[in-house]
Design an enzyme around this catalytic site. Structure first.
Site, PDB file in Angstrom:
ATOM      1  N   ASP A  92       0.910  -1.145   0.000  1.00  0.00           N
ATOM      2  CA  ASP A  92       0.000   0.000   0.000  1.00  0.00           C
ATOM      3  C   ASP A  92       0.947   1.192   0.000  1.00  0.00           C
ATOM      4  OD1 ASP A  92      -1.417   2.287   0.840  1.00  0.00           O
ATOM      5  OD2 ASP A  92      -3.016   0.987   1.555  1.00  0.00           O
ATOM      6  N   HIS A  93       1.054   1.891  -1.114  1.00  0.00           N
ATOM      7  CA  HIS A  93       2.154   2.858  -1.217  1.00  0.00           C
ATOM      8  C   HIS A  93       2.022   4.010  -0.213  1.00  0.00           C
ATOM      9  CE1 HIS A  93      -0.502   5.165  -3.929  1.00  0.00           C
ATOM     10  NE2 HIS A  93       0.274   6.215  -3.691  1.00  0.00           N
TER      11      HIS A  93
ATOM     12  N   HIS B 131      -5.708   2.745   1.241  1.00  0.00           N
ATOM     13  CA  HIS B 131      -5.001   3.929   1.748  1.00  0.00           C
ATOM     14  C   HIS B 131      -5.694   4.562   2.965  1.00  0.00           C
ATOM     15  CE1 HIS B 131      -2.955   3.239  -1.896  1.00  0.00           C
ATOM     16  NE2 HIS B 131      -3.668   4.006  -2.690  1.00  0.00           N
TER      17      HIS B 131
HETATM   18  C1  BG6 Z   1      -3.702   4.737  -6.198  1.00  0.00           C
HETATM   19  C2  BG6 Z   1      -5.089   4.782  -6.776  1.00  0.00           C
HETATM   20  O1  BG6 Z   1      -3.585   3.639  -5.327  1.00  0.00           O
HETATM   21  O2  BG6 Z   1      -3.432   5.937  -5.487  1.00  0.00           O
HETATM   22  C3  BG6 Z   1      -5.222   5.990  -7.694  1.00  0.00           C
HETATM   23  O3  BG6 Z   1      -5.339   3.599  -7.499  1.00  0.00           O
HETATM   24  C4  BG6 Z   1      -4.829   7.248  -6.972  1.00  0.00           C
HETATM   25  O4  BG6 Z   1      -6.546   6.098  -8.190  1.00  0.00           O
HETATM   26  C5  BG6 Z   1      -3.471   7.105  -6.294  1.00  0.00           C
HETATM   27  O5  BG6 Z   1      -4.786   8.304  -7.929  1.00  0.00           O
HETATM   28  C6  BG6 Z   1      -3.186   8.289  -5.407  1.00  0.00           C
HETATM   29  O6  BG6 Z   1      -1.875   8.201  -4.929  1.00  0.00           O
HETATM   30  P1  BG6 Z   1      -1.049   9.506  -4.507  1.00  0.00           P
HETATM   31  O7  BG6 Z   1       0.243   8.974  -4.019  1.00  0.00           O
HETATM   32  O8  BG6 Z   1      -0.933  10.342  -5.745  1.00  0.00           O
HETATM   33  O9  BG6 Z   1      -1.871  10.171  -3.446  1.00  0.00           O
END
Ligand code: BG6
Length: 490
Positions: A178-179, A241
């Site tokens: 989960d980044h 997230h």
């Molecule tokens: C991803 C989603 O996991 O996270 C995307 O699939 C979203 O839809 C993105 O745009 C948002 O990531 P960040 O790091 O730009 O907030």
């Protein structure tokens, strides 16, 4: 900056190695770590994909993509000349395991280094790729596998994937990404809560009125529209997230940063989430979809126009009220919202503390605002605490909220590494603390499935909203019914 230690020699195989994630995130992240000297000279990055590409063709694709995906000034010709030596390409179809000769040959004789398979593909391929690695005898005791989200689209499909991958890898070899857990400010939430004694006594129902989580994006769904239709914001953002943010915010203090100590506390939060029934869904959730409009002076299409005018009930915005049923949080609402084509790219957690129990400023009683702690996740990462202060002046007692404002960029003055830089290094080091364990993913799906079922039973409508706003009016009304409002700067 913390001292950077090189990771052990590795072979990192990226399935989906020519895809969007590899080009936009993984290769730039590895390039940066290489520039900082964290990759040993013998470590290799092997892209595996269905297409027949020569190594030179692949290198040309990567060079073009790095030039456009790295921040201006970060691409360096001399560094590229050394980074490209690590890059290899192997043709491998996820479903034809007999044709993996190129990959097998590349890996032959490299059994001593850490071997990581990164699955940057559709989740429907995860089981088959894991199986291909097993049948080609490419898995050893020390191998690891990384699974990108989405991990399924409901509890059943997530279990299916987990079972299929689990037949080839042990749980401690599986890294579910989960980044958000790799973002600096998300980790800073741990620093704020457990590196300071100040907050813990206040981090509970006796001091906090409610908490707001906003993860807003100004971009639309763009090129992912076909994928996104039928998925929606609840599955795409909340299941992973936002719930991870809620867990880190609400969990009990773990005894250490050990992988299981943190994850054991997070799972307790997920298991304490009050299920949202069909009846609750109507009052406590809002679904929205962006229509046509304009953002920053440019016209933008609505979601259904992006879908070639197909009508769709997929939500590109969701807001909901969540309750955690335990001693610490009972009765404290957590309001969550996330969406595309909103006013700005802006993510933050706002903690609203309780009102003062009695105002000694009678004529000003409506002026004493509750203290707010804003944890800004992106952009302009930082922490802001608003406190009441007296406006200078010889007469009266005019109070107004003022801010103690900490900007991490100003304080630390360094480039913030992308989340993938941190997470890739953690996989290569063999530390799964910042990754989701199987039980976490499944508990999150179980709760989300309940909401989706509630939406189906109550035939919950998707309300259209104007791009460049904070979503449908129903989102503000949901808080208004509780006598509260979203904290928005303007
Ligand atoms: C991803 C989603 O996991 O996270 C995307 O699939 C979203 O839809 C993105 O745009 C948002 O990531 P960040 O790091 O730009 O907030």
């Amino acid at each position: 900056m913390a001292q950077l230690v090189p990771v052990e020699p590795f072979d990192l195989i990226i399935f989906g190695g020519t895809g969007d994630l590899a080009m936009r995130k993984l290769l730039p992240a590895l390039y940066h770590r290489d520039c900082d000297g964290q990759l040993t000279p013998d470590s290799r990055i092997i892209a595996a994909s269905r297409g027949a590409l020569s190594r030179d063709e692949y290198l040309a694709v990567v060079e073009t993509s790095l030039r456009s995906n790295l921040t201006e000034g970060d691409f360096d010709d001399a560094h590229w000349a050394s980074f490209r030596k690590r890059l290899h390409y192997a043709q491998a179809d996820a479903f034809s395991h007999d044709d993996w000769n190129e990959l097998v040959e590349l890996l032959n004789g490299h059994d001593d280094c850490v071997r990581v398979a990164y699955l940057a593909t559709a989740p429907s391929l995860f089981g088959s790729i894991a199986n291909g690695l097993k049948t080609n005898r490419l898995i050893s005791d020390s191998s690891r596998i990384v699974l990108e989200k989405p991990l399924g689209r409901d509890l059943d499909s997530a279990r299916e994937i987990n079972n299929a991958v689990g037949e080839c890898f042990r749980e401690d070899q599986i890294y579910r990404i989960d980044h958000y857990l790799g973002k600096e400010t998300v980790q800073n939430l741990l620093a704020l809560r457990f590196g300071n004694s100040l907050f813990e006594p206040l981090w509970r129902r006796s001091a906090i009125d409610h908490v707001q989580f906003t993860v807003a994006e100004d971009l639309g769904v763009g090129g992912r529209v076909e994928f996104y239709d039928g998925v929606g914001a609840l599955r795409d953002m909340v299941q992973n997230h936002l719930l991870q943010l809620v867990c880190l915010f609400a969990m009990e203090p773990p005894s250490s940063l050990d992988q299981n100590a943190v994850r054991d506390e997070k799972i307790k939060v997920l298991r304490s989430l009050k299920p949202i029934s069909a009846e609750d869904a109507r009052a406590n959730t809002v679904r929205g979809q962006y229509g046509e409009g304009a953002i920053n002076g440019s016209t933008v299409s609505g979601f259904s126009e992006e879908l070639s005018n197909k009508s769709s009930t997929t939500e590109t915005f969701v807001a909901l009220k969540l309750e955690i049923e335990n001693w610490r949080w009972s009765g404290v609402p957590f309001y969550l919202r996330t969406g595309k084509r909103l006013k700005a790219k802006h993510s933050e957690i706002v903690v609203q503390f309780q009102d003062v129990p009695h105002s000694i400023f009678p004529e000003q009683e409506f002026n004493v605002s509750p203290n707010l702690l804003r944890i800004r996740l992106q952009p302009d990462e930082g922490v802001q605490l608003s406190v009441m202060a007296k406006e200078p002046g010889p007469g009266g007692f005019d109070l107004r909220p003022v801010s103690l404002d900490l900007s991490f960029a100003e304080t630390f003055g360094i480039r913030y590494p992308d989340a993938y830089e941190r997470l890739l290094m953690e996989v290569l080091r063999g530390n799964p603390a910042l990754f989701m364990r199987r039980d976490e993913v499944e508990a999150a799906w179980e709760w989300i499935d309940g909401i989706i079922e509630g939406w189906q039973v109550s035939k919950q409508k998707v309300e259209s909203y104007v791009p460049g706003t904070w979503g449908p009016a129903a989102s503000a009304m949901m808080l208004d019914r509780d006598g509260r409002a979203w904290h928005e700067d303007d």
